[in-house]
Design a protein around this motif. Structure first.
Motif, mmCIF file in Angstrom:
data_model
loop_
_atom_site.group_PDB
_atom_site.id
_atom_site.type_symbol
_atom_site.label_atom_id
_atom_site.label_comp_id
_atom_site.label_asym_id
_atom_site.label_seq_id
_atom_site.Cartn_x
_atom_site.Cartn_y
_atom_site.Cartn_z
ATOM 1 N N ALA A 161 0.831 -1.126 -0.132
ATOM 2 C CA ALA A 161 -0.234 -0.031 0.195
ATOM 3 C C ALA A 161 0.792 1.201 0.100
ATOM 4 N N GLN A 162 0.562 2.181 -0.875
ATOM 5 C CA GLN A 162 1.150 3.564 -1.073
ATOM 6 C C GLN A 162 0.285 4.356 -0.326
ATOM 7 N N PRO A 163 0.574 4.948 0.908
ATOM 8 C CA PRO A 163 -0.296 5.586 1.681
ATOM 9 C C PRO A 163 -0.696 7.192 0.936
ATOM 10 N N PRO A 164 -1.662 7.790 0.955
ATOM 11 C CA PRO A 164 -1.734 8.965 0.172
ATOM 12 C C PRO A 164 -1.094 9.885 0.935
ATOM 13 N N THR A 165 -0.856 11.160 0.252
ATOM 14 C CA THR A 165 -0.131 12.267 1.098
ATOM 15 C C THR A 165 -0.535 12.855 2.323
ATOM 16 N N TRP A 166 -1.796 12.752 2.477
ATOM 17 C CA TRP A 166 -2.489 13.077 3.848
ATOM 18 C C TRP A 166 -2.510 12.264 4.816
ATOM 19 N N ARG A 167 -2.145 11.052 4.874
ATOM 20 C CA ARG A 167 -2.091 10.009 5.825
ATOM 21 C C ARG A 167 -0.828 9.458 6.306
ATOM 22 N N HIS A 168 0.048 10.434 6.988
ATOM 23 C CA HIS A 168 1.264 10.362 7.497
ATOM 24 C C HIS A 168 1.202 9.379 8.704
ATOM 25 N N ASP A 169 0.029 8.881 9.056
ATOM 26 C CA ASP A 169 -0.096 8.071 10.281
ATOM 27 C C ASP A 169 -0.106 6.690 9.764
ATOM 28 N N LEU A 170 -0.226 6.220 8.508
ATOM 29 C CA LEU A 170 -0.085 5.073 8.016
ATOM 30 C C LEU A 170 1.398 4.609 7.702
ATOM 31 N N ALA A 171 2.012 3.840 8.781
ATOM 32 C CA ALA A 171 3.467 3.658 8.723
ATOM 33 C C ALA A 171 3.739 2.322 8.896
ATOM 34 N N GLU A 172 2.980 1.372 9.240
ATOM 35 C CA GLU A 172 3.095 -0.165 9.372
ATOM 36 C C GLU A 172 1.965 -0.955 9.251
ATOM 37 N N PRO A 173 2.074 -2.318 9.031
ATOM 38 C CA PRO A 173 0.846 -3.155 8.879
ATOM 39 C C PRO A 173 -0.181 -2.873 9.869
ATOM 40 N N ALA A 174 0.267 -2.726 11.083
ATOM 41 C CA ALA A 174 -1.070 -2.717 12.175
ATOM 42 C C ALA A 174 -2.006 -1.251 11.849
ATOM 43 N N ASP A 175 -1.343 -0.261 11.198
ATOM 44 C CA ASP A 175 -1.949 0.837 10.869
ATOM 45 C C ASP A 175 -3.015 0.444 9.714
ATOM 46 N N LEU A 176 -2.761 -0.352 8.822
ATOM 47 C CA LEU A 176 -3.778 -0.767 7.730
ATOM 48 C C LEU A 176 -4.478 -1.679 8.096
ATOM 49 N N VAL A 177 -4.106 -2.520 9.268
ATOM 50 C CA VAL A 177 -5.077 -3.307 10.120
ATOM 51 C C VAL A 177 -6.298 -2.404 10.290
ATOM 52 N N GLU A 178 -6.072 -1.508 10.983
ATOM 53 C CA GLU A 178 -6.884 -0.720 11.919
ATOM 54 C C GLU A 178 -7.846 -0.056 11.063
ATOM 55 N N GLU A 179 -7.287 0.460 9.751
ATOM 56 C CA GLU A 179 -8.042 1.104 8.771
ATOM 57 C C GLU A 179 -9.067 0.161 8.115
ATOM 58 N N VAL A 180 -8.623 -1.252 7.953
ATOM 59 C CA VAL A 180 -9.780 -2.132 7.376
ATOM 60 C C VAL A 180 -10.633 -2.525 8.448
ATOM 61 N N LEU A 181 -10.378 -2.726 9.705
ATOM 62 C CA LEU A 181 -11.312 -3.097 10.813
ATOM 63 C C LEU A 181 -12.275 -2.021 11.058
ATOM 64 N N ARG A 182 -11.904 -0.754 11.103
ATOM 65 C CA ARG A 182 -12.870 0.251 11.542
ATOM 66 C C ARG A 182 -13.784 0.534 10.159
ATOM 67 N N LEU A 183 -13.261 0.698 8.973
ATOM 68 C CA LEU A 183 -14.325 0.730 8.069
ATOM 69 C C LEU A 183 -15.317 -0.307 7.667
ATOM 70 N N GLU A 184 -14.774 -1.504 7.998
ATOM 71 C CA GLU A 184 -15.626 -2.809 7.927
ATOM 72 C C GLU A 184 -16.713 -2.921 8.994
ATOM 73 N N GLY A 185 -16.230 -2.034 10.122
ATOM 74 C CA GLY A 185 -17.078 -2.051 11.293
ATOM 75 C C GLY A 185 -16.616 -2.793 12.478
ATOM 76 N N TYR A 186 -16.524 -2.171 13.495
ATOM 77 C CA TYR A 186 -15.846 -2.737 14.523
ATOM 78 C C TYR A 186 -17.040 -3.453 15.250
ATOM 79 N N ASP A 187 -18.289 -3.468 14.791
ATOM 80 C CA ASP A 187 -19.310 -4.136 15.556
ATOM 81 C C ASP A 187 -19.607 -5.497 14.675
ATOM 82 N N THR A 188 -18.857 -5.732 13.573
ATOM 83 C CA THR A 188 -18.646 -6.817 12.930
ATOM 84 C C THR A 188 -17.427 -7.952 13.507
#
Length: 836
Positions: A464-491
């Motif tokens: 994954a190439q993070p966009p220029t506005w997402r300096h917080d995406l620096a390691e795999p755990a950050d990408l995992v968090e993005e997938v989990l929150r957008l899929e829904g923590y309730d799932t």
């Protein structure tokens, strides 16, 4: 950040009309914190646009009062209607920020404004006021109340529905943005999050065709690229300085909590809120020579826009011209180049600044701003040209400005490092199986470019190439968090792990719980004070210079600078809690605490450095434990005031040293050990009212009344008592007794013994118990008497004794014989004699 709902939904590709509550719930689903949802209004009844036809100044009053004739188009007949002219209303108003011909908002009689404020015709200041001219705050649009709301001419006519024009039927959502999500300080970022939450397409407000740089708009030099990775400037000339800000811009600024100042400033603020790119507008003729981005020089000063002269630090980044600094970069502009009422030539600047430097400058000068809030959290280095183009076009459209060809663009955009992650990692972390392709789709939704490949181990990976506005995406755990929150923590399934088989709590844990329960049942209240103390507390406790409790472990980075040591006793924290309760009006207080104290070793072992790449070895773990100080568990109590409260039943009983000793006995009974009490002496206790607590020959604590000097220094109530016991110093007794109460009646006898006043009471009681044998079930001291009747240097100790046999009814003769044996043992050991 405050955002109106209509501004957010403007950038969603959907025909669905989402309510404010649905949008707030969507934000929460994707991990954003919603502080409040505020619907505007409610405004009911006739609220219309009015044109001020005539103003009469009423000079007979101490404050400015005006009687205004306001055209409100069609209205019911009324005495003040002028024949042949548009119908008007006479309204009394105290504001002075409007003139004849201005468009204002008028609430006519029958209207109800936010807060339940009803409008009616009434006589005031000698005139009949047939309505009210409204301010922005009175309409619920914002907090601005310095004057009434004046609408730009040409955007409405007299009699138009002001509720529809002002959009008073929508809501404002206030969000709390965490520091790692700087992109969410903009409509652009929030609308993108909303599109992800609703899984719909998103319309980027930064998707503007910015023309190429056809030469520089202005001479700019950047000395250090790390301070300013990108600096972009665009020039607009021929601006009409009298042009008003369009109401739709003013309205959105008001709802976002930003005050309208002038068209040029409002445009830069509007674009900042929309795209997240702070901007600054210079009065171009005020700039002498070219601009230079550099660090401030020693002794330089700058008068900022708030008319404050600030002495600059060499660590501050400034924008300077030939005369010196003209702007505190990323924080606030300078007064010398401020856009004023005569500015027609404006230089727009949009830059990217070093976040750490901006944060230091803000704290150094105590000058937080909306711009610095965004620069501290990173801004998108890719959008300054688009933001400038948007602002320049707004000035061209609404102030008749002319955009000069060319654009200064110093620096550039540096791509963020790519992040490689196993494609199935989000599924494993969440403990579920997401739909095929969900990981890549979600990463693309937040702006990442992705590439999937198969590794040498046969597993699938995504780069994954993070966009220029997402300096917080620096390691795999950050990408995992993005997938989990957008899929829904309730799932994410919630399954409790199976408890490992074991023996439950340990013996020491059970003892600690028993002690805490016993003290609570005895009337003590548990507190959890901090274990940090100030070095001066030992002097307040009266500890000798050589006292071992003065030798403490210091904290490198304490929570409070003055409390930099770990306590070697529980008393300082408990006494602090006691003083705090007394200061709040409490008088009868009994507190206890069970916790660790920190005792440094005689020779400090250096702490080894252990890496985090893997689990430390057993040897490394052992060396870490060896470097730690000892942390035994103690228990302590403090009490003051009445042990038994006063009331209709009596005057109450004041707490004394004996109650502190009794607290120690309660702890010992709960721990299942025998405690010996004898006279002792140790600071901070009163030397004549202090008891040493022993288990066998081992001293485990002290109890009694605190020294008067300690009470005075710490500001404690008089006669405060305390007890501290080494809980880990008590032998661990595994007790699971099966109760076997005797069904037979007891025999109750009393005995009074005269002994020397120096004989410890506890030792007399132990001797009586030993002499009474197995038939003696309970022994209690109920009276101590001294006086002429018992002789000088003597005292009488009166005990109640309860005798009972487990297998038969005990006779009085047997009980008397057991009592006589107990008395004989006391007489043999202490020379005790029965009191006549």
């Amino acid at each position: 950040m405050r955002v109106p709902v209509s501004w957010l939904t403007e950038h969603l590709e959907t025909d669905e009309n989402y309510s404010a509550e649905q949008i707030a719930e969507a934000f929460v689903r994707v991990g954003l914190e919603v502080e409040e949802v505020t619907p505007l209004g409610p405004v009911t009844g006739p609220v219309v646009v009015g044109r001020v036809a005539e103003i009469e100044e009423l000079t007979e009053f101490k404050k400015p009062i005006r009687y205004c004739m306001v055209e409100v188009a069609e209205a019911d007949d009324h005495d003040d209607v002028i024949e042949g002219e548009p119908r008007v209303r006479g309204i009394v108003c105290g504001a002075t920020n409007f003139a004849e011909g201005d468009l204002v908002v008028v609430a006519l009689p029958g209207a109800v404004l936010p807060g339940g404020f009803s409008i009616a015709a009434r006589k005031t200041y000698g005139r009949v006021s047939n309505g009210m001219i409204c301010s922005a705050r009175e309409l619920g649009l914002g907090d601005e109340h310095s004057g009434i709301l004046v609408l730009p001419s040409g955007e409405a006519g007299a009699g138009d529905d002001a509720v529809e024009l002002l959009g008073l039927d929508e809501s404002v959502i206030e969000l709390s943005i965490t520091p790692d999500r700087g992109y969410a300080f903009s409509i652009r970022g929030l609308a993108r999050e909303l599109a992800c939450a609703f899984d719909i397409d998103y319309r980027d407000p930064a998707a503007i065709d910015a023309p190429g740089a056809e030469g520089d708009a202005f001479s700019v030099t950047v000395e250090h690229e790390t301070d300013c990775p990108r600096f972009v400037a665009r020039r607009v000339t021929g601006v009409d300085p009298t042009a008003p800000t369009p109401f739709w811009i003013r309205r959105r600024l008001m709802l976002a909590g930003v005050r309208s100042i002038s068209l040029a400033v409002d445009v830069t603020n509007y674009v900042m809120l929309e795209m997240g790119q702070p901007m600054h507008a210079f009065d171009t003729p005020s700039i002498k020579g070219g601009l230079v981005v550099r660090r401030a020089k020693p002794g330089e000063k700058l008068t900022t826009l708030d008319d404050t002269v600030r002495e600059l630090d060499p660590d501050d980044i400034v924008i300077a011209d030939e005369t010196g600094p003209v702007s505190l970069a990323g924080v606030m502009g300078g007064a010398s180049t401020e856009v004023n009422a005569d500015s027609t030539d404006i230089l727009l600047e949009a830059a990217v600044w070093d976040p750490a430097s901006i944060a230091r400058t803000v704290r150094r000068h105590k000058l937080p701003s909306e711009a610095s809030k965004r620069f501290e959290r990173h801004v998108d280095a890719n959008i300054p040209p688009m933001a400038l183009e948007r602002a320049a076009r707004l000035l061209r459209d609404f102030a008749d400005g002319s955009i000069k060809p060319g654009r200064t663009d110093e620096g550039g955009v540096t791509a963020l490092p790519t992040v490689t992650m196993q494609l199935g990692l989000p599924d494993r972390v969440a403990g579920t199986n997401y739909e095929r392709g969900a990981t890549v789709r979600r990463l693309q939704q937040i702006g990442c470019t992705t590439e999937v490949f198969t590794g040498d181990d046969g597993k699938s990976y995504v780069v994954a190439q993070p966009p220029t506005w997402r300096h917080d995406l620096a390691e795999p755990a950050d990408l995992v968090e993005e997938v989990l929150r957008l899929e829904g923590y309730d799932t994410i399934p919630t399954v409790l792990p199976a408890a490992r088989p074991g023996t439950g709590t340990t013996a020491s844990q059970r003892r600690r719980r028993s002690v805490g329960r016993a003290l609570a049942e005895a009337g003590y209240v548990e507190v959890l004070p901090f274990p940090f103390v100030a070095p001066s507390v030992w002097d307040s406790l009266g500890l000798a210079p050589e006292d071992s409790r003065r030798r403490t472990v210091s904290i490198v980075n304490p929570l409070e600078a003055e409390r930099s040591e770990l306590a070697t006793t529980l008393l300082p924290g408990l006494l602090d809690a006691l003083v705090r309760n007394v200061s709040r009006g409490m008088r009868d207080i009994a507190l206890f605490h069970i916790g660790q104290v920190t005792l440094p070793k005689a020779q400090q072992v250096p702490v080894p450095e252990v890496g985090v790449a893997g689990r430390p070895s057993d040897a490394e773990v052992a060396s870490l434990h060896a470097a730690l100080p000892q942390q035994p568990v103690h228990t302590a109590v403090v009490l003051t005031g009445n042990r038994e409260r006063a009331g209709w039943w009596g005057p109450g009983v004041r707490a004394s040293w004996s109650d502190a000793v009794r607290a120690a006995e309660i702890v010992a009974e709960a721990a299942g050990v025998e405690l010996t009490v004898k006279a002792g002496e140790l600071a901070p206790w009163h030397p004549g009212r202090c008891a040493q607590l022993l288990v066998g020959d081992l001293a485990v604590g002290y109890a009694g009344e605190l020294h008067p000097k300690v009470i005075d220094k710490l500001g404690l109530p008089a006669r405060t008592c305390a007890m501290e016991l080494k809980l880990d110093g008590l032998p661990l007794v595994e007790r699971r007794p099966a109760p076997s109460p005797s069904p037979y009646p007891p025999v109750l006898l009393d005995v009074a013994l005269v002994v020397d006043a120096t004989v410890p009471v506890a030792e007399v009681a132990d001797t009586l118990r030993g002499g009474g044998g197995d038939l003696l079930e309970e022994l209690n001291l109920f009276d101590v008497f001294t006086g002429e009747q018992v002789g000088e240097g003597k005292r009488s100790l009166a005990y109640s004794l309860r005798f009972r046999a487990p297998d038969r009814t005990l006779t009085v003769e047997e009980a008397t014989a057991a009592r006589d044996t107990a008395v004989a043992a006391a007489a043999s050991r202490f020379g005790a004699a029965l009191r006549a």
